[in-house]
Enzyme design. Sequence first.
Site, mmCIF file in Angstrom:
data_model
loop_
_atom_site.group_PDB
_atom_site.id
_atom_site.type_symbol
_atom_site.label_atom_id
_atom_site.label_comp_id
_atom_site.label_asym_id
_atom_site.label_seq_id
_atom_site.Cartn_x
_atom_site.Cartn_y
_atom_site.Cartn_z
ATOM 1 N N HIS A 12 22.077 18.635 5.525
ATOM 2 C CA HIS A 12 22.266 17.789 6.715
ATOM 3 C C HIS A 12 23.748 17.487 6.957
ATOM 4 C CE1 HIS A 12 18.441 16.551 8.419
ATOM 5 N NE2 HIS A 12 17.926 16.262 7.234
ATOM 6 N N GLN A 28 21.620 11.511 10.107
ATOM 7 C CA GLN A 28 20.302 11.218 10.666
ATOM 8 C C GLN A 28 20.239 9.831 11.308
ATOM 9 O OE1 GLN A 28 18.108 12.622 6.928
ATOM 10 N NE2 GLN A 28 16.682 13.127 8.557
ATOM 11 N N CYS A 81 10.975 16.810 7.551
ATOM 12 C CA CYS A 81 12.226 16.063 7.761
ATOM 13 C C CYS A 81 11.955 14.909 8.724
ATOM 14 C CB CYS A 81 13.271 17.011 8.347
ATOM 15 S SG CYS A 81 14.848 16.233 8.707
ATOM 16 N N LEU A 82 12.535 13.748 8.432
ATOM 17 C CA LEU A 82 12.358 12.589 9.318
ATOM 18 C C LEU A 82 12.936 12.863 10.712
ATOM 19 C CD1 LEU A 82 13.221 9.674 6.851
ATOM 20 C CD2 LEU A 82 10.950 10.374 7.645
ATOM 21 N N HIS A 117 18.138 19.831 0.722
ATOM 22 C CA HIS A 117 17.815 19.461 2.106
ATOM 23 C C HIS A 117 18.820 18.431 2.641
ATOM 24 C CE1 HIS A 117 14.562 18.361 5.215
ATOM 25 N NE2 HIS A 117 15.492 17.430 5.367
ATOM 26 N N GLU A 118 19.103 17.414 1.829
ATOM 27 C CA GLU A 118 19.976 16.331 2.313
ATOM 28 C C GLU A 118 21.444 16.773 2.380
ATOM 29 O OE1 GLU A 118 18.457 14.020 3.734
ATOM 30 O OE2 GLU A 118 16.505 14.356 2.803
ATOM 31 N N GLY A 127 14.196 11.137 1.416
ATOM 32 C CA GLY A 127 15.639 11.314 1.488
ATOM 33 C C GLY A 127 16.131 11.063 2.896
HETATM 34 ZN ZN ZN Z 1 15.972 16.045 6.800
#
Ligand code: ZN
Length: 156
Positions: free
Chosen positions: A134, A51, A88-89, A130-131, A46
Amino acid sequence: MAIREIRVKGDEILRKKCKEVKEITPKILTLLDDMADTMYAANGVGLAAPQIGILKRIVVIDVGEGIIELINPVVVETKGAVIGDEACLSVPGKSAQVERPEYVKVEALNREGKKIVVEGTELLAVALCHETDHLDGVLYVDKALPNTETIWEEEV
Ligand code: ZN
């Protein structure tokens, strides 16, 4: 189509609240494509627009069942609770345990501007929460259970 730079924890942009998309312009469609490219290149499940430095309420998710594109996603229903490992990226090299609902229902717009409903359990439920977090400047580390962090890669 292009791969964009992923912002990492410490970058202030990850802590800002994103704005609703008012009109789906060609620029938004390019952004969706670039977000998918960037997510796949990073082997993520995701990615949220902040991000890659864009403060708009847009999310892409692929938990192995094809791309899900969400514009202005809103969590409208949740059920249950499960604890699972999360990463998480934007927080490279780490994971931790987070409690999330076991079922999540999200309403959003698709790239044609049509209202869609996405329901998820397991990994998809986690990704949806999670997304969308963000988009409000929330990272999983804010919700991680104490003393559950694992470092699985040297930071570079
Ligand atoms: Zn993330």
